[in-house]
Design a protein around this motif. Structure first.
Motif, mmCIF file in Angstrom:
data_model
loop_
_atom_site.group_PDB
_atom_site.id
_atom_site.type_symbol
_atom_site.label_atom_id
_atom_site.label_comp_id
_atom_site.label_asym_id
_atom_site.label_seq_id
_atom_site.Cartn_x
_atom_site.Cartn_y
_atom_site.Cartn_z
ATOM 1 N N GLY A 9 -40.247 23.601 31.615
ATOM 2 C CA GLY A 9 -39.617 22.516 31.163
ATOM 3 C C GLY A 9 -40.508 21.619 30.468
ATOM 4 O O GLY A 9 -41.423 21.286 30.955
ATOM 5 N N MET A 10 -39.919 21.143 29.377
ATOM 6 C CA MET A 10 -40.806 20.102 28.519
ATOM 7 C C MET A 10 -41.030 18.792 29.242
ATOM 8 O O MET A 10 -39.870 18.095 29.669
ATOM 9 C CB MET A 10 -40.287 19.946 26.984
ATOM 10 C CG MET A 10 -41.040 18.929 25.985
ATOM 11 S SD MET A 10 -40.055 18.723 24.473
ATOM 12 C CE MET A 10 -40.996 20.231 23.774
ATOM 13 N N LEU A 11 -42.084 18.219 29.277
ATOM 14 C CA LEU A 11 -42.561 16.864 29.874
ATOM 15 C C LEU A 11 -42.500 15.959 28.809
ATOM 16 O O LEU A 11 -43.528 15.778 28.048
ATOM 17 C CB LEU A 11 -43.603 16.999 30.671
ATOM 18 C CG LEU A 11 -43.561 18.035 31.923
ATOM 19 C CD1 LEU A 11 -44.969 17.921 32.786
ATOM 20 C CD2 LEU A 11 -42.268 17.543 32.850
ATOM 21 N N LEU A 12 -41.632 15.007 28.389
ATOM 22 C CA LEU A 12 -41.708 13.996 27.431
ATOM 23 C C LEU A 12 -41.939 12.490 28.229
ATOM 24 O O LEU A 12 -40.884 12.187 28.817
ATOM 25 C CB LEU A 12 -40.232 14.043 26.627
ATOM 26 C CG LEU A 12 -40.362 15.069 25.714
ATOM 27 C CD1 LEU A 12 -38.922 14.626 24.949
ATOM 28 C CD2 LEU A 12 -41.462 15.005 24.618
ATOM 29 N N GLN A 13 -42.749 11.821 27.632
ATOM 30 C CA GLN A 13 -43.144 10.561 28.330
ATOM 31 C C GLN A 13 -42.762 9.531 27.290
ATOM 32 O O GLN A 13 -43.161 9.511 26.164
ATOM 33 C CB GLN A 13 -44.396 10.500 28.704
ATOM 34 C CG GLN A 13 -44.896 8.793 29.290
ATOM 35 C CD GLN A 13 -46.211 8.996 29.805
ATOM 36 O OE1 GLN A 13 -47.152 9.099 29.058
ATOM 37 N NE2 GLN A 13 -46.565 8.434 31.066
ATOM 38 N N SER A 14 -41.971 8.649 27.829
ATOM 39 C CA SER A 14 -41.241 7.519 26.725
ATOM 40 C C SER A 14 -41.741 6.259 27.769
ATOM 41 O O SER A 14 -41.019 6.090 28.639
ATOM 42 C CB SER A 14 -40.128 7.812 26.459
ATOM 43 O OG SER A 14 -39.643 6.449 25.898
ATOM 44 N N GLY A 15 -42.698 5.405 27.535
ATOM 45 C CA GLY A 15 -42.856 4.048 28.364
ATOM 46 C C GLY A 15 -43.378 4.601 29.502
ATOM 47 O O GLY A 15 -44.330 5.416 29.717
ATOM 48 N N GLU A 16 -42.839 4.193 30.540
ATOM 49 C CA GLU A 16 -42.960 4.433 31.979
ATOM 50 C C GLU A 16 -42.124 5.705 32.679
ATOM 51 O O GLU A 16 -42.480 6.075 33.460
ATOM 52 C CB GLU A 16 -42.793 3.152 32.999
ATOM 53 C CG GLU A 16 -43.538 2.039 32.635
ATOM 54 C CD GLU A 16 -45.168 2.252 32.713
ATOM 55 O OE1 GLU A 16 -45.460 2.664 33.645
ATOM 56 O OE2 GLU A 16 -45.647 1.903 31.801
#
Length: 234
Positions: A212-219
């Protein structure tokens, strides 16, 4: 000419201009054995598909998408000049020297991530050459001829893709996901860059144990399951 030659347990079916992905799905729905490889080669395109029957839930079976990508990278890497680089997009894109040169497409008998699918088909499409007048309209796309791979026979590339993919299927079967993760991480396109997928935008940190793709946006970090890349049965 007898056509491409594949390892034992694989069978070949030429589709004579018809879409190999659609043909493979049709044969799978009829109950064909796993290991069927449908294929079609034209001057512009190499198209093929492999019918698989992984005996695990679909969520785990989707590892066949990166496995087939690694197989393609290994195959082209063995045949192409040493300066040619091959990278893999999370959703199946195949990139040669930074330009999109092909695509892997997954299709399954059903889309329930927790159920074991009756079959899973991975389609392959590789652009061998393009009309000269079209290339300026798609600067992010490329073809093998442009990237210095004109000496590679498409049938040889197809044979190598199947062989190398089988190596990685066996490795996954024997050693689990860790070696697949390790190999794929070194080939992944866009790691640590801003990426948009399935309506989410963030920094592409990598993948979880099910790719699964791990996408970080802010916290916050969003996980986009690899099953979202499945396409409808053609």
């Amino acid at each position: 000419m007898s056509g491409p030659q594949f390892p034992p347990l694989f069978t070949a079916m030429a589709t004579a201009g018809a879409d190999p992905l659609a043909a493979a799905c049709a044969e799978a729905r009829k109950g064909c054995d796993a290991g069927l490889v449908t294929w079609d080669i034209s001057p512009a395109l190499l198209r093929a598909a492999i019918v698989l029957a992984p005996e695990v839930p679909l969520r785990e079976a989707m590892i066949m998408l990166p496995v087939c990508g690694i197989g393609f990278q290994n195959a082209l890497g063995a045949l192409a000049p040493p300066e040619v680089s091959v990278h893999l997009g999370w959703s199946g894109a195949l990139l040669v020297n930074g330009g999109t040169c092909g695509q892997l497409t997954p299709v399954a008998s059903a889309k329930d991530p927790d159920a074991e699918p009756d079959w899973l088909v991975i389609g392959l499409e590789v652009t061998l050459s393009r009309e000269e007048e079209d290339t300026g309209l798609t600067p992010d796309e490329t073809d093998l001829f442009t990237e210095g791979c004109s000496e590679i026979e498409a049938a040889d590339l197809l044979e190598a893709w199947v062989r190398h993919t089988l190596v990685w299927i066996n490795r996954w079967s024997e050693d689990g996901t860790r070696p697949v993760h390790s190999e794929w991480q070194g080939l992944a396109q866009g790691l640590n860059e801003e990426t948009t997928a399935e309506g989410h935008t963030g920094t592409f940190l990598g993948v979880d144990e099910s790719f699964g793709m791990l996408l970080q946006s802010g916290e916050s970090t969003t996980i986009i399951p690899l099953t979202t890349t499945l396409r409808d049965i053609p």
